[in-house]
Each structure stands twice: as C-alpha cells, then as structure tokens.
Motif scaffolding. Sequence first.
Motif, PDB file in Angstrom:
ATOM      1  N   UNK A   1       7.719  54.552  18.147  1.00 53.47           N
ATOM      2  CA  UNK A   1       6.628  53.680  17.700  1.00 53.47           C
ATOM      3  C   UNK A   1       6.795  53.255  16.250  1.00 53.47           C
ATOM      4  N   UNK A   2       7.997  53.484  15.677  1.00 57.03           N
ATOM      5  CA  UNK A   2       8.289  52.914  14.367  1.00 57.03           C
ATOM      6  C   UNK A   2       8.360  53.864  13.204  1.00 57.03           C
ATOM      7  N   UNK A   3       8.125  55.169  13.414  1.00 56.72           N
ATOM      8  CA  UNK A   3       8.168  56.124  12.317  1.00 56.72           C
ATOM      9  C   UNK A   3       9.570  56.696  12.144  1.00 56.72           C
TER      10      UNK A   3
ATOM     11  N   UNK B   1       7.540  58.539   7.755  1.00 62.54           N
ATOM     12  CA  UNK B   1       7.593  57.294   6.996  1.00 62.54           C
ATOM     13  C   UNK B   1       7.340  56.139   7.948  1.00 62.54           C
ATOM     14  N   UNK B   2       6.386  55.290   7.603  1.00 60.66           N
ATOM     15  CA  UNK B   2       6.003  54.169   8.457  1.00 60.66           C
ATOM     16  C   UNK B   2       6.240  52.868   7.711  1.00 60.66           C
ATOM     17  N   UNK B   3       7.076  51.979   8.223  1.00 68.15           N
ATOM     18  CA  UNK B   3       7.223  50.664   7.584  1.00 68.15           C
ATOM     19  C   UNK B   3       6.016  49.785   7.853  1.00 68.15           C
ATOM     20  N   UNK B   4       5.656  48.971   6.867  1.00 61.84           N
ATOM     21  CA  UNK B   4       4.572  47.997   7.014  1.00 61.84           C
ATOM     22  C   UNK B   4       5.182  46.628   6.730  1.00 61.84           C
TER      23      UNK B   4
ATOM     24  N   UNK C   1      10.988  49.273  16.003  1.00 61.71           N
ATOM     25  CA  UNK C   1       9.972  49.137  14.961  1.00 61.71           C
ATOM     26  C   UNK C   1       8.598  49.014  15.561  1.00 61.71           C
ATOM     27  N   UNK C   2       7.565  49.012  14.687  1.00 61.09           N
ATOM     28  CA  UNK C   2       6.189  48.989  15.166  1.00 61.09           C
ATOM     29  C   UNK C   2       5.618  47.595  15.369  1.00 61.09           C
TER      30      UNK C   2
END
Length: 507
Positions: free
Chosen positions: A42-44, A65-68, A233-234
């Motif tokens: 889920x993107x982490x 770590x989560x991208x925005x 990625x999310x």
Amino acid sequence: MSVIIARGSAAAAILIVSAQGALADLSAQDVWADWKAYLTSTGYTVSGTESISGSTLTVSDVAMVMPIPEEDSTGTVNFPEIQFVENGDGTVNVLLPKEFPMGFDFSADGESFSGKLIYAHDGSPMTVTGDAESMSYDYSSSKVTMTLDGLTADGEAVPADIAKAQITLHDVATRTDMKIAGARRYEQSLTASSFNYDMGFNDPESNGSGSFKGALQGLRFAGTSTVPTGLEGPDMAALLEAGFAFDGTFTFAGGNGAVSGVDGSESFAMESNSQGGSIAVAMDKQQLTYDVSQINTNVNISGSEIPFPLALSMAETGFKLMMPLAKSNEEQDFALGVTLRDFAVPDMLWGMVDPTGQLPHDPATVVLELVGKGKVLFDLFDPEAMEAVETGDEQPGELNALTVKQLQVSAAGAELTGTGDFTFNNEDLVSFDGMPAPSGEANLKLTGANTLIDKLIQMGLMSDSDAMGARMMMGMLAVPGDGDDTLTSKIEISEDGQIHANGQRIK
C-alpha cells in the motif's frame, strides 16, 4: 503550520490503524514478514531491527515511511518496539508495550513538522489464529489512549500549551478475519463503550484559542475491505483500478460535544448532544457512497456576534450521497438525499418575527431525495484533468436523468410536497439557455399557502401587491385540490421545449 499539523495527525492515525489491522500469521517471523508485505503493497517502506530469543521475535526501531506524491514529500512514523510471541499452540500473540511513544515526521514545501504520540493500553496482546491463507485475530483492552506529546515545527520546539490532543476509548474489542488470495480481504468489527476526545490550541500571536471536546457512547463498527497487492505506490487511482474497495457502517448510541473559540475580542461556543446515529461509507472503482444520520439532536449556540443564546433541536438529520468515480461514456447512477425533520427554534427567535403568535410555531421539516443517471467525463484522481475542469477547459460530465423521489418542505403552517421524473438532452443547450433540455413531468401539492399569505399581510411582513403577485403565480401554475387551501400542479416539459401547467401551455 496548521495545515501541516492536520496532515500529520491524519497520517499518524492511519498508520496506527494499519499497524493493528495487518499483523496476522501463525509464526513469529511470518507475522512480521506478512505485516511488511501488507504495508509495502500500500505504499509504505518498512524497516526495523530484528532479534530472536526463544519463541519471541522482537522488532525494534520500527520505521514506516510513506510518500506523499501530491506534496512532493514523505511522512515517517516510528515505533520503539513490537514483539511477536509464538504460543506453542499454533497461535501468535502480538505485543506492544503498555505505554510507548510513536514518533512522526513530515515535510512539504520547505516546511517540516515532527512530534510524537504516547500510546497507552492495558498491555493485552493481539491473538492470531488460522492458517497462512485465512487468519483471524482478536484484541481487547479496558482502555486505550493516544496523547499528543511534543511538537517541532521547522526545527523549533512548539510550547506545550500551544496544542493538545487526546483520545480515549474504553472497553475496546476488535476482531478481524482476513483472507489472502491475490488480494487481501477483511471482515472487521469493533465495539467500545465510549470514545472521548479533548483537543485544543492557543495562538499567542493572534491571541486566539480553540477547544474541541466530546464523547460518544455505545460504539459499533462492522465492515469489509479489499486491498490489492503488488502495487508500487499509494496512488488512489491505481488502487481502485486494482480492486481496492471498502464498505463499513459505524453506529453510536449517544453523544455530546462542545466547541469553543476566541479570536481577540470575539468569541463563539456551541454544545450539542444526540441520542445516536450512524455513518456508512462505501467505495470501489465505480462509486462512492455516504449515508449519515443522527436522531434527537440538540444544539446550543452562543457568541459575541449572537444577540442571545440559541437552542435548536432536530428529531432527525441525514445526508446521503452516491456518486460515480470512474470516467465513462456510459451512464452511471447517482443519488443525493437531505433530511432535516422536525427542526425547532426557540420561542425567543420566533418572537422577533411573530411577536403576537399569529403563525404556527410547529417544527419545520425539509426532505429531499434525488436519484439519477449521468456520465463522468474526466478522471477524478488525475490532477491535470481536475485543473482542466476547474479552468473550464474540460467538461466534467453530463446529466442524463433526474428523478425527485421525495420533496417535502413544511414550515409556519404551509407544506409543499412533490415528485418528478425528467430526462435531459445534452445535444440541446439552446432551448434552456445553456442547460441540457429537460423533458418529463413534476407533480406538486401545496397546502396552507393562502392562509400563510393572509397572516403575513396582517403581520406587515408582506405587502398587498406582493401577495397579489404570489397568488397570480399560484393561479397560473396550480389548480384547487381536495381539501381547504390546497393547490396541486402538474408541470410537463415536452421534448420540443414546450412547458404545460395542468394542461395549459405556458411556454
């Protein structure tokens, strides 16, 4: 700074829920591996230091770590330690310390924001059972709290009295049944005897402050969700296209809240309570649905700009929305509903407009229920397409059909009810000044209108000339119905643009 705080708090809450909802397997090492696989899908990006002692796997210094992408930034949440303990009977306990800090760190547009939440519970483990493809886990705690403890903005410590936040749940019990077969499918439930929140802020620069406090009792949640795997990625559009979906209903037996604020010499305060309500949300790649309702709500409002305190009550409030999400040249269903039933205002407010009591002071009601069909002609999750719609360079969609399933407006002794059914010709934007040409009919009923007009004239709130104009309009569009002071109207619009009222052509 307030924007960063909001984003940070929301992301931290999401990560907490994700952490508790993803830990499941039958061996300690596989639980940790499965958790990492879930969050990574889920993107982490997940990391931690692993150590094994007997049947216990300890993972310390956990970082997620989560991208925005939309902010060109990242967010990080840290856990000090998580333990996975094999019980020797085919089950695994997941242990968190009774109290520990959870750090978070966000940056965007040259600004940075960091802090920590203190998570506390009674130390109960989450117990996992099942097999590698079908797992169930249960968790309960007499009390769970999360408290904001320490903030830093752009490298500078934020004083403790600037912002506070704490949420508390009592008698929490959760269960999740998870199946893994190409995509993760969850069936989840939660109960809690109460949920309390206490948040506030102070801004010394503007001499402003705000407070948000409240509680809900008898909480219940039940829902299902599907989370696809294998994505890099999310991105929401990619998640939905791959099969992401959820459908959940949250209910509560009662609640109360208080909001207050001060901005210099101005102040505002509002208190409310209700006897329960529900929030239902569903989403998949085709549509998004909301259904929110609350019963027996009371609201008290006061403030420096309000001449006297207001006490309002509503027997029922509700909002429904179903909207298509997918870009398509095919027609899709949509719906909208608003309910405000038995809305009562205080006699003091009535006295300002009706001091002699000539009008009925019965509670007012507004109910509107619409369904229809339309087309979404752009990708809602594409920023460039959204910008093109906002600037008028791209058409957002088409309205093809609209049905008024229910219309009810009642106040001051008069009531309007009706239904209607129309289709729209998007090729004809001339007949109705740029609007797609409608065709169909509406049936309306109006009671008490003439009596209300008479009383408004007596009170001096309507002139004789205005009343004459209103009655002429009603005479043109309506005919007498059954009963005293009752009018009915059948409005028909033909495909060639003609409008008839009760068989008489008016356009």
